[in-house]
Write a protein that holds these residues in place. Sequence first.
Motif, PDB file in Angstrom:
ATOM      1  N   GLU A   1      -2.349  -0.917   7.181  1.00  0.00           N
ATOM      2  CA  GLU A   1      -2.271  -1.230   5.752  1.00  0.00           C
ATOM      3  C   GLU A   1      -2.688  -0.011   4.931  1.00  0.00           C
ATOM      4  O   GLU A   1      -2.061   0.310   3.909  1.00  0.00           O
ATOM      5  N   ALA A   2      -3.728   0.683   5.366  1.00  0.00           N
ATOM      6  CA  ALA A   2      -4.160   1.897   4.685  1.00  0.00           C
ATOM      7  C   ALA A   2      -3.100   2.986   4.775  1.00  0.00           C
ATOM      8  O   ALA A   2      -2.768   3.641   3.775  1.00  0.00           O
ATOM      9  N   VAL A   3      -2.548   3.184   5.954  1.00  0.00           N
ATOM     10  CA  VAL A   3      -1.540   4.232   6.160  1.00  0.00           C
ATOM     11  C   VAL A   3      -0.299   3.962   5.322  1.00  0.00           C
ATOM     12  O   VAL A   3       0.265   4.871   4.695  1.00  0.00           O
ATOM     13  N   ARG A   4       0.125   2.716   5.288  1.00  0.00           N
ATOM     14  CA  ARG A   4       1.323   2.361   4.528  1.00  0.00           C
ATOM     15  C   ARG A   4       1.087   2.489   3.022  1.00  0.00           C
ATOM     16  O   ARG A   4       1.991   2.880   2.277  1.00  0.00           O
TER      17      ARG A   4
ATOM     18  N   ALA B   1       1.335   6.135   2.240  1.00  0.00           N
ATOM     19  CA  ALA B   1       2.730   6.568   2.292  1.00  0.00           C
ATOM     20  C   ALA B   1       3.488   6.187   1.027  1.00  0.00           C
ATOM     21  O   ALA B   1       4.416   6.892   0.616  1.00  0.00           O
ATOM     22  N   ALA B   2       3.085   5.077   0.400  1.00  0.00           N
ATOM     23  CA  ALA B   2       3.736   4.647  -0.839  1.00  0.00           C
ATOM     24  C   ALA B   2       3.531   5.650  -1.962  1.00  0.00           C
ATOM     25  O   ALA B   2       4.264   5.637  -2.957  1.00  0.00           O
ATOM     26  N   TYR B   3       2.548   6.530  -1.798  1.00  0.00           N
ATOM     27  CA  TYR B   3       2.275   7.570  -2.797  1.00  0.00           C
ATOM     28  C   TYR B   3       2.595   8.969  -2.256  1.00  0.00           C
ATOM     29  O   TYR B   3       2.185   9.973  -2.832  1.00  0.00           O
TER      30      TYR B   3
ATOM     31  N   GLY C   1      11.984  -0.382  -2.427  1.00  0.00           N
ATOM     32  CA  GLY C   1      12.488   0.814  -3.070  1.00  0.00           C
ATOM     33  C   GLY C   1      12.234   2.048  -2.234  1.00  0.00           C
ATOM     34  O   GLY C   1      11.485   2.020  -1.252  1.00  0.00           O
ATOM     35  N   ARG C   2      12.828   3.141  -2.629  1.00  0.00           N
ATOM     36  CA  ARG C   2      12.724   4.379  -1.872  1.00  0.00           C
ATOM     37  C   ARG C   2      11.328   4.987  -2.037  1.00  0.00           C
ATOM     38  O   ARG C   2      10.874   5.194  -3.161  1.00  0.00           O
ATOM     39  N   PRO C   3      10.631   5.285  -0.936  1.00  0.00           N
ATOM     40  CA  PRO C   3       9.304   5.903  -1.057  1.00  0.00           C
ATOM     41  C   PRO C   3       9.427   7.321  -1.595  1.00  0.00           C
ATOM     42  O   PRO C   3      10.471   7.968  -1.441  1.00  0.00           O
ATOM     43  N   PRO C   4       8.390   7.826  -2.235  1.00  0.00           N
ATOM     44  CA  PRO C   4       8.454   9.189  -2.755  1.00  0.00           C
ATOM     45  C   PRO C   4       8.457  10.215  -1.632  1.00  0.00           C
ATOM     46  O   PRO C   4       8.017   9.932  -0.516  1.00  0.00           O
ATOM     47  N   ALA C   5       8.958  11.394  -1.934  1.00  0.00           N
ATOM     48  CA  ALA C   5       8.889  12.478  -0.954  1.00  0.00           C
ATOM     49  C   ALA C   5       7.429  12.808  -0.691  1.00  0.00           C
ATOM     50  O   ALA C   5       6.563  12.634  -1.559  1.00  0.00           O
TER      51      ALA C   5
ATOM     52  N   LEU D   1       4.729  -1.758  -3.768  1.00  0.00           N
ATOM     53  CA  LEU D   1       4.055  -2.108  -2.525  1.00  0.00           C
ATOM     54  C   LEU D   1       3.659  -3.578  -2.534  1.00  0.00           C
ATOM     55  O   LEU D   1       3.067  -4.063  -3.504  1.00  0.00           O
ATOM     56  N   MET D   2       3.990  -4.266  -1.455  1.00  0.00           N
ATOM     57  CA  MET D   2       3.571  -5.652  -1.279  1.00  0.00           C
ATOM     58  C   MET D   2       2.590  -5.719  -0.109  1.00  0.00           C
ATOM     59  O   MET D   2       2.856  -5.140   0.955  1.00  0.00           O
ATOM     60  N   THR D   3       1.475  -6.396  -0.291  1.00  0.00           N
ATOM     61  CA  THR D   3       0.464  -6.513   0.756  1.00  0.00           C
ATOM     62  C   THR D   3       0.251  -7.974   1.138  1.00  0.00           C
ATOM     63  O   THR D   3       0.596  -8.884   0.387  1.00  0.00           O
ATOM     64  N   ARG D   4      -0.343  -8.172   2.329  1.00  0.00           N
ATOM     65  CA  ARG D   4      -0.616  -9.512   2.863  1.00  0.00           C
ATOM     66  C   ARG D   4       0.638 -10.392   2.814  1.00  0.00           C
ATOM     67  O   ARG D   4       0.585 -11.555   2.425  1.00  0.00           O
TER      68      ARG D   4
END
Length: 224
Positions: free
Chosen positions: A106-109, A112-114, A80-84, A48-51
């Motif tokens: 930003e919180a939602v994304r 989703a990364a997890y 990369g591919r996000p987890p299911a 995950l990349m932020t800002r």
Amino acid sequence: MSLNPESVWDAARRARIGLAEAILCEGKTSAQIAAICAEARKDGHPVLMTRLDSTVFAALPPEVRGEADYDALSRTALLGRPPAAVGSGRVAVVTAGTSDLGVSREAVRTLAAYGETASEWSDIGVAGLWRLLDRLDELKRFPVVIVVAGMDGALFSVIGGLLPGAIIAVPTSTGYGMSAKGETALRAALASCAPGILVTNIDNGYGAACAALRILRAARQAGA
């Protein structure tokens, strides 16, 4: 003595605390970001990349941009591919106004990364209290509610006094004059008379999502 300008990737953080290191792109050059991405991707997990501003993203190497899912509103990218999806219906993310959407996204994304799918409600601030009251029955179902608000931050106390779940307040820098770039909302959250509200720093949607993930993980481990 010269300082080492290279970043040292914390590859063991995911195993240590359940949350991988994210790349805070603010203040970094595209070359630095690309180098960190190359190191981070060695373990095969999504990064995950932020800002990450759109101009900096556009300057990244094609191989990085081609693999990244970029969202300009939240200034985040997932490499990369996000987890299911592993969870849904456990986190709600609400905003006082649509001006707060960049932070809430930003919180939602981050969630989703997890693999955590969040439900979103925007523009339900207290200036039109009926908008919140119409959604109370739905919001009561969620064990964790992330509340994103600027201006006077009144939404934190209202939701904290009405909902039974864990409440995570995210003050934003939205607002005029005495809103003081989010300081008024931050102080309102910290001074709330609604008990047990967790408060993040100003505009820290990423931190709110990480707090939600910790709460959900602790609940899962306690029930195991």
